[in-house]
Motif scaffolding. Structure first.
Motif, PDB file in Angstrom:
ATOM      1  N   TYR A  25       0.878  -1.161   0.000  1.00  0.00           N
ATOM      2  CA  TYR A  25       0.000   0.000   0.000  1.00  0.00           C
ATOM      3  C   TYR A  25       0.918   1.215   0.000  1.00  0.00           C
ATOM      4  O   TYR A  25       1.526   1.553   1.017  1.00  0.00           O
ATOM      5  N   GLU A  26       1.059   1.799  -1.168  1.00  0.00           N
ATOM      6  CA  GLU A  26       1.992   2.905  -1.354  1.00  0.00           C
ATOM      7  C   GLU A  26       1.840   3.433  -2.773  1.00  0.00           C
ATOM      8  O   GLU A  26       1.225   2.762  -3.620  1.00  0.00           O
ATOM      9  N   PRO A  27       2.372   4.608  -3.062  1.00  0.00           N
ATOM     10  CA  PRO A  27       2.312   5.110  -4.433  1.00  0.00           C
ATOM     11  C   PRO A  27       2.913   4.095  -5.409  1.00  0.00           C
ATOM     12  O   PRO A  27       3.923   3.458  -5.113  1.00  0.00           O
ATOM     13  N   GLY A  28       2.252   3.948  -6.543  1.00  0.00           N
ATOM     14  CA  GLY A  28       2.713   2.993  -7.555  1.00  0.00           C
ATOM     15  C   GLY A  28       1.983   1.666  -7.513  1.00  0.00           C
ATOM     16  O   GLY A  28       2.031   0.893  -8.463  1.00  0.00           O
ATOM     17  N   VAL A  29       1.297   1.369  -6.411  1.00  0.00           N
ATOM     18  CA  VAL A  29       0.528   0.131  -6.298  1.00  0.00           C
ATOM     19  C   VAL A  29      -0.843   0.356  -6.920  1.00  0.00           C
ATOM     20  O   VAL A  29      -1.484   1.383  -6.674  1.00  0.00           O
ATOM     21  N   PHE A  30      -1.288  -0.587  -7.726  1.00  0.00           N
ATOM     22  CA  PHE A  30      -2.601  -0.464  -8.359  1.00  0.00           C
ATOM     23  C   PHE A  30      -3.669  -0.276  -7.289  1.00  0.00           C
ATOM     24  O   PHE A  30      -3.744  -1.038  -6.346  1.00  0.00           O
ATOM     25  N   GLY A  31      -4.479   0.764  -7.446  1.00  0.00           N
ATOM     26  CA  GLY A  31      -5.522   1.068  -6.483  1.00  0.00           C
ATOM     27  C   GLY A  31      -5.193   2.242  -5.588  1.00  0.00           C
ATOM     28  O   GLY A  31      -6.067   2.774  -4.911  1.00  0.00           O
ATOM     29  N   TRP A  32      -3.911   2.630  -5.532  1.00  0.00           N
ATOM     30  CA  TRP A  32      -3.473   3.736  -4.669  1.00  0.00           C
ATOM     31  C   TRP A  32      -4.202   5.019  -5.041  1.00  0.00           C
ATOM     32  O   TRP A  32      -4.377   5.293  -6.203  1.00  0.00           O
ATOM     33  N   PRO A  33      -4.642   5.831  -4.094  1.00  0.00           N
ATOM     34  CA  PRO A  33      -4.568   5.665  -2.647  1.00  0.00           C
ATOM     35  C   PRO A  33      -5.839   5.080  -2.042  1.00  0.00           C
ATOM     36  O   PRO A  33      -5.930   4.913  -0.839  1.00  0.00           O
ATOM     37  N   GLU A  34      -6.837   4.782  -2.885  1.00  0.00           N
ATOM     38  CA  GLU A  34      -8.108   4.264  -2.352  1.00  0.00           C
ATOM     39  C   GLU A  34      -7.976   2.856  -1.802  1.00  0.00           C
ATOM     40  O   GLU A  34      -8.691   2.466  -0.881  1.00  0.00           O
ATOM     41  N   HIS A  35      -7.094   2.062  -2.392  1.00  0.00           N
ATOM     42  CA  HIS A  35      -6.963   0.662  -2.004  1.00  0.00           C
ATOM     43  C   HIS A  35      -5.509   0.247  -1.899  1.00  0.00           C
ATOM     44  O   HIS A  35      -4.648   0.824  -2.559  1.00  0.00           O
ATOM     45  N   ALA A  36      -5.280  -0.802  -1.130  1.00  0.00           N
ATOM     46  CA  ALA A  36      -3.995  -1.493  -1.135  1.00  0.00           C
ATOM     47  C   ALA A  36      -4.040  -2.531  -2.258  1.00  0.00           C
ATOM     48  O   ALA A  36      -5.079  -2.733  -2.884  1.00  0.00           O
ATOM     49  N   CYS A  37      -2.938  -3.191  -2.489  1.00  0.00           N
ATOM     50  CA  CYS A  37      -2.877  -4.283  -3.461  1.00  0.00           C
ATOM     51  C   CYS A  37      -4.037  -5.253  -3.207  1.00  0.00           C
ATOM     52  O   CYS A  37      -4.422  -5.484  -2.064  1.00  0.00           O
ATOM     53  N   ARG A  38      -4.589  -5.808  -4.264  1.00  0.00           N
ATOM     54  CA  ARG A  38      -5.741  -6.704  -4.094  1.00  0.00           C
ATOM     55  C   ARG A  38      -5.399  -7.934  -3.268  1.00  0.00           C
ATOM     56  O   ARG A  38      -6.178  -8.353  -2.420  1.00  0.00           O
ATOM     57  N   GLY A  39      -4.257  -8.521  -3.531  1.00  0.00           N
ATOM     58  CA  GLY A  39      -3.859  -9.705  -2.762  1.00  0.00           C
ATOM     59  C   GLY A  39      -3.635  -9.381  -1.294  1.00  0.00           C
ATOM     60  O   GLY A  39      -4.087 -10.108  -0.407  1.00  0.00           O
ATOM     61  N   CYS A  40      -2.925  -8.284  -1.029  1.00  0.00           N
ATOM     62  CA  CYS A  40      -2.679  -7.880   0.358  1.00  0.00           C
ATOM     63  C   CYS A  40      -3.986  -7.515   1.049  1.00  0.00           C
ATOM     64  O   CYS A  40      -4.155  -7.757   2.248  1.00  0.00           O
ATOM     65  N   SER A  41      -4.918  -6.952   0.294  1.00  0.00           N
ATOM     66  CA  SER A  41      -6.222  -6.616   0.865  1.00  0.00           C
ATOM     67  C   SER A  41      -7.008  -7.868   1.205  1.00  0.00           C
ATOM     68  O   SER A  41      -7.722  -7.906   2.218  1.00  0.00           O
ATOM     69  N   MET A  42      -6.870  -8.905   0.381  1.00  0.00           N
ATOM     70  CA  MET A  42      -7.525 -10.181   0.700  1.00  0.00           C
ATOM     71  C   MET A  42      -6.971 -10.747   2.008  1.00  0.00           C
ATOM     72  O   MET A  42      -7.718 -11.254   2.846  1.00  0.00           O
ATOM     73  N   VAL A  43      -5.647 -10.650   2.179  1.00  0.00           N
ATOM     74  CA  VAL A  43      -5.048 -11.114   3.431  1.00  0.00           C
ATOM     75  C   VAL A  43      -5.598 -10.297   4.594  1.00  0.00           C
ATOM     76  O   VAL A  43      -6.025 -10.843   5.612  1.00  0.00           O
ATOM     77  N   ALA A  44      -5.626  -8.973   4.454  1.00  0.00           N
ATOM     78  CA  ALA A  44      -6.118  -8.108   5.527  1.00  0.00           C
ATOM     79  C   ALA A  44      -7.575  -8.403   5.864  1.00  0.00           C
ATOM     80  O   ALA A  44      -7.965  -8.389   7.029  1.00  0.00           O
ATOM     81  N   ASP A  45      -8.381  -8.708   4.848  1.00  0.00           N
ATOM     82  CA  ASP A  45      -9.794  -9.016   5.081  1.00  0.00           C
ATOM     83  C   ASP A  45      -9.989 -10.289   5.901  1.00  0.00           C
ATOM     84  O   ASP A  45     -11.041 -10.489   6.497  1.00  0.00           O
ATOM     85  N   GLN A  46      -8.993 -11.157   5.925  1.00  0.00           N
ATOM     86  CA  GLN A  46      -9.127 -12.439   6.614  1.00  0.00           C
ATOM     87  C   GLN A  46      -8.575 -12.436   8.034  1.00  0.00           C
ATOM     88  O   GLN A  46      -8.713 -13.428   8.750  1.00  0.00           O
ATOM     89  N   VAL A  47      -7.922 -11.363   8.446  1.00  0.00           N
ATOM     90  CA  VAL A  47      -7.254 -11.353   9.745  1.00  0.00           C
ATOM     91  C   VAL A  47      -8.274 -11.467  10.880  1.00  0.00           C
ATOM     92  O   VAL A  47      -9.186 -10.659  10.998  1.00  0.00           O
ATOM     93  N   ALA A  48      -8.084 -12.498  11.681  1.00  0.00           N
ATOM     94  CA  ALA A  48      -8.938 -12.710  12.855  1.00  0.00           C
ATOM     95  C   ALA A  48      -8.636 -11.639  13.897  1.00  0.00           C
ATOM     96  O   ALA A  48      -7.647 -10.905  13.793  1.00  0.00           O
ATOM     97  N   HIS A  49      -9.445 -11.573  14.928  1.00  0.00           N
ATOM     98  CA  HIS A  49      -9.223 -10.567  15.957  1.00  0.00           C
ATOM     99  C   HIS A  49      -7.875 -10.817  16.621  1.00  0.00           C
ATOM    100  O   HIS A  49      -7.586 -11.928  17.083  1.00  0.00           O
TER     101      HIS A  49
END
Length: 197
Positions: A25-49
């Motif tokens: 999640y940084e300049p140059g990543v697809f989706g910046w600045p609204e989103h992080a990388c899609r794959g990294c976002s999928m990981v973040a969406d799965q993080v348990a408490h």
């Protein structure tokens, strides 16, 4: 975790184990600045408490090169609550995650830090669950069924589990929960014994 500039040691937040995920999640990543990388976002969406990891002396932190203001805005928008720091030095390059996502696990012995696990390829996309994360740490799930060296922290299986808003330091297992889990284990073992030829 404290605010402002932090060291790798600080990221442990006084725990012995640290899982550090390099998210794009940084300049140059697809989706910046609204989103992080899609794959990294999928990981973040799965993080348990993270309270469940914290109860096992483990801290989870995400790290990116985006400024904190952008990270805070993204976390709020996406509903993510894990700690997330900004990389301002060569950490990502030093630990093999400068050009790709990756998960590093570190163990702290006093002020000495050891890297005990690293993956930057297929495999870290399945991370996110409490068990997946604990299974890549040196101390594991810290339950008695694990074959661990003498001196490793271990507690009875199931007994440390709690609601994420109910963990308190040095808490004893809830008496009622112990009774319920013991009854469940006994029923399972009795059923298993009856199924054997």
């Amino acid at each position: 975790m404290r605010k402002g500039k932090v060291s790798l040691l600080d990221l442990f937040d006084n725990r012995h184990q640290l899982i550090l995920y390099r998210a794009f999640y940084e300049p140059g990543v697809f989706g910046w600045p609204e989103h992080a990388c899609r794959g990294c976002s999928m990981v973040a969406d799965q993080v348990a408490h993270v309270a469940h990891l914290n109860a096992r002396d483990t801290t989870l932190v995400f790290a990116s090169r985006a400024p904190q203001a952008d990270i805070a805005r993204l976390k709020a928008r996406m509903g993510w609550t894990m700690p997330w720091v900004t990389i301002t030095d060569s950490f990502d390059k030093d630990f093999g995650v400068d050009e790709w996502h990756g998960t590093n696990v570190f163990y702290r012995d006093g002020e000495r830090i050891f890297r005990t696990y690293f993956i930057n390829n297929r495999g870290d996309e399945q991370m996110g669950g409490t068990w997946n994360y604990l299974d890549i740490t040196p101390l594991g799930r810290q339950e008695v069924w694990e074959e661990s060296p003498d001196g490793y922290p271990q507690t009875p299986t199931y007994k440390w589990w709690n609601w994420h808003d109910s963990y308190v330091p040095d808490a004893e297992p809830d008496k009622k929960w112990v009774e319920v889990s013991d009854a469940g284990e006994a029923a399972f073992r009795a059923e298993s014994a009856n199924e054997k030829p």
